[in-house]
Enzyme design. Structure first.
Site, mmCIF file in Angstrom:
data_model
loop_
_atom_site.group_PDB
_atom_site.id
_atom_site.type_symbol
_atom_site.label_atom_id
_atom_site.label_comp_id
_atom_site.label_asym_id
_atom_site.label_seq_id
_atom_site.Cartn_x
_atom_site.Cartn_y
_atom_site.Cartn_z
ATOM 1 N N GLY A 133 0.924 -1.244 0.042
ATOM 2 C CA GLY A 133 -0.095 0.009 0.034
ATOM 3 C C GLY A 133 0.883 1.218 0.014
ATOM 4 N N LEU A 188 1.675 3.601 2.518
ATOM 5 C CA LEU A 188 2.616 3.564 3.564
ATOM 6 C C LEU A 188 3.783 2.318 3.448
ATOM 7 C CD1 LEU A 188 3.549 4.780 6.214
ATOM 8 C CD2 LEU A 188 1.728 3.324 7.261
ATOM 9 N N ILE A 205 -5.110 -10.461 6.892
ATOM 10 C CA ILE A 205 -5.082 -10.072 8.217
ATOM 11 C C ILE A 205 -6.434 -10.335 8.756
ATOM 12 C CG2 ILE A 205 -3.211 -8.246 8.307
ATOM 13 C CD1 ILE A 205 -5.670 -6.241 9.050
ATOM 14 N N ALA A 264 -5.102 -2.235 5.861
ATOM 15 C CA ALA A 264 -6.091 -1.357 6.451
ATOM 16 C C ALA A 264 -7.229 -1.060 5.302
ATOM 17 C CB ALA A 264 -5.903 -0.101 6.807
ATOM 18 N N TYR A 265 -8.517 -1.219 5.755
ATOM 19 C CA TYR A 265 -9.629 -0.680 4.726
ATOM 20 C C TYR A 265 -9.388 0.760 4.766
ATOM 21 C CZ TYR A 265 -13.950 0.069 2.377
ATOM 22 O OH TYR A 265 -14.945 0.285 1.449
ATOM 23 N N ASP A 313 -6.485 10.261 12.243
ATOM 24 C CA ASP A 313 -7.057 11.295 12.840
ATOM 25 C C ASP A 313 -8.480 11.589 12.837
ATOM 26 O OD1 ASP A 313 -6.696 11.725 10.037
ATOM 27 O OD2 ASP A 313 -6.868 13.730 10.012
ATOM 28 N N TYR A 364 -15.423 4.933 8.516
ATOM 29 C CA TYR A 364 -14.029 4.658 8.624
ATOM 30 C C TYR A 364 -13.334 4.823 9.727
ATOM 31 C CZ TYR A 364 -9.024 5.462 7.493
ATOM 32 O OH TYR A 364 -7.781 5.365 7.671
ATOM 33 N N TRP A 388 -3.724 12.721 6.806
ATOM 34 C CA TRP A 388 -3.511 13.378 5.710
ATOM 35 C C TRP A 388 -2.166 12.783 4.854
ATOM 36 C CZ3 TRP A 388 -5.095 19.129 4.942
ATOM 37 C CH2 TRP A 388 -6.296 19.304 5.594
#
Ligand SMILES: NC(=O)c1ccc[n+]([C@@H]2O[C@H](COP(=O)([O-])OP(=O)(O)OC[C@H]3O[C@@H](n4cnc5c(N)ncnc54)[C@H](OP(=O)(O)O)[C@@H]3O)[C@@H](O)[C@H]2O)c1
Length: 288
Positions: A10, A12, A37, A60-61, A102, A125, A150
Site C-alpha cells: 500500500g 505507506l 489479516i 487497512a481498509y 486523525d 472509517y 492526511w
C-alpha cells in the site's frame, strides 16, 4: 531484529519497507495476497514460521467514502483483522506497530489533539479504526498505535498526485478551505515508526508533519512546487471552496491537527514541517 510488515504494497507499506531496511532491520514484507489479516490461520502460520520480533501492520481498509456503504468490510479489516493480528503477535511474544488515524476525532477542537483527548469518529472509517485501536489495547499485546493524518506517498492514489494530475489537465482547481489538518509524508512517518520501534514504547503516539494547512493551502503549494520542478502545469488558479460545495459520502473532521509532544519526548527527534516534507517529496517525484 526481524520485522514482519503486513499491507506492504500500500501507500505507506511501500515507502516504509526500505526505510526499515535502511535502519538495519531484517524485513519480511507481505502484500494482501500473501498475508490476509482477516484470516486467523494464515496469520498464525506466518508468525510462527517467520518468528518476527515486531509485526508492523500497514494493512487497512482506507476507502473513507466507500466505507459508508461497505461498513461490514471496513469493520472486518480495520477492527477484526487488527484484533486477530494483535492476539497472534502477543501469542508469539512479539511487539505490534499499528497505524491509526486523525478520523477517530470529530474535529470540534481548535487546539491540537493529544493522545488523551476524547475520540468521537463521525464516519464509518474512523469508527472502524477506533474499534481496531480498542481491540489491540484490550488484547494486552505490547503495541504502539501511531495515529497519523492526511498521508501521501510515492505509490498509489493520494491527494498530492491527484492535484498534480488535475493541474496538468484543468485551468482551475477548486479545493476545500474549511477543513484543516497536517499533511504527512509517508517517508517521514516511516522514519518516525522506525524511531518508535527503537524506543519500544507501548500505547498511542501521534505523528504527522508539523504545521497546519487547509486542503486549499496544501493544493496551492503542490501546484507551485510542481511548476517549480518542471511539471507542465495548465492550471492558472486554485480557488478555495466550502466543504458543502464538494459533497462526499463521508463526513470529515473540520479540524484534525495532532499534538506531537509525546513523540518528541519519546524519540528526541524533530518533526519536519509539512511544507519542507512536500518540497522533498516533489523533488524526488520529479527528479530528472
Ligand atoms: N492514507 C491516509 O491519508 C491515512 C491517513 C491516516 C491514517 N492512515 C492509516 O495509515 C495506514 C496505511 O494506510 P495507506 O494509506 O498505506 O493505505 P492503503 O494504500 O490503502 O494500503 C493499505 C493496504 O492494506 C492492504 N489490505 C487491505 N485489506 C487487507 C487484508 N485483509 N489483509 C492484508 N492486507 C490488506 C491493501 O491491499 P489491497 O490494495 O490489495 O487491498 C493495501 O495494500 C492505515 O492504517 C490507515 O488507516 C492513512
Amino acid at each position: 531484529m526481524r520485522l514482519l510488515v503486513t499491507g506492504a504494497k500500500g501507500l505507506l507499506g511501500t515507502d516504509l519497507v526500505p526505510v526499515l531496511q535502511n535502519s538495519g532491520y531484517e524485513v519480511i514484507a507481505f502484500g494482501s495476497s500473501e498475508l490476509n489479516i482477516t484470516d486467523e490461520d494464515s496469520i498464525k502460520y506466518a508468525l510462527t514460521h517467520h518468528k518476527p520480533d515486531v509485526v508492523v501492520n500497514c494493512a487497512a481498509y482506507t476507502a473513507v467514502d466507500k466505507a459508508e456503504e461497505e461498513h461490514k468490510e471496513a469493520q472486518r479489516i480495520n477492527d477484526h483483522g487488527a484484533g486477530l493480528l494483535a492476539a497472534a503477535t502477543k501469542q508469539i511474544g512479539a511487539r505490534l506497530v499499528h497505524f491509526s488515524t486523525d478520523f477517530v476525532f470529530d474535529g470540534t477542537s481548535n487546539t491540537p489533539y493529544t493522545e488523551e483527548d476524547k475520540t468521537n469518529p463521525i464516519g464509518v472509517y474512523g469508527k472502524t479504526k477506533l474499534d481496531g485501536e480498542l481491540k489491540i489495547i484490550a488484547s494486552g499485546a505490547r503495541a504502539v498505535i501511531i495515529r497519523t493524518s492526511w498521508l501521501y506517498g510515492h505509490t498509489g492514489k493520494c491527494f498530492v498526485r491527484s492535484i498534480i494530475d488535475g493541474a496538468t489537465k484543468k485551468d482551475e482547481l477548486r479545493v476545500v478551505s474549511d477543513q484543516v489538518g497536517s499533511p504527512t509524508y509517508s517517508v517521514d512517518l516511516s522514519v518516525a515508526a522506525a524511531a518508535l520501534i527503537e524506543n519500544g514504547y507501548s500505547g498511542i503516539v501521534n505523528f504527522s508533519n508539523e504545521g497546519i494547512a487547509s486542503w486549499y493551502d496544501f493544493a496551492t503549494l503542490i501546484v507551485k512546487l510542481a511548476r517549480d520542478n518542471g511539471v507542465s502545469v495548465k492550471c492558472k488558479s486554485v480557488t478555495p471552496i466550502k466543504s458543502i460545495e464538494y459533497p462526499l459520502a463521508a463526513k470529515r473532521p473540520c479540524y484534525s491537527v495532532l499534538d506531537k509532544t509525546l513523540y518528541r519526548k519519546l524519540t528526541g527527534r524533530p518533526v519536519p514541517h509539512w511544507m519542507d516534507a512536500l518540497k522533498r517529496y516533489i523533488q524526488l517525484e520529479f527528479d530528472q
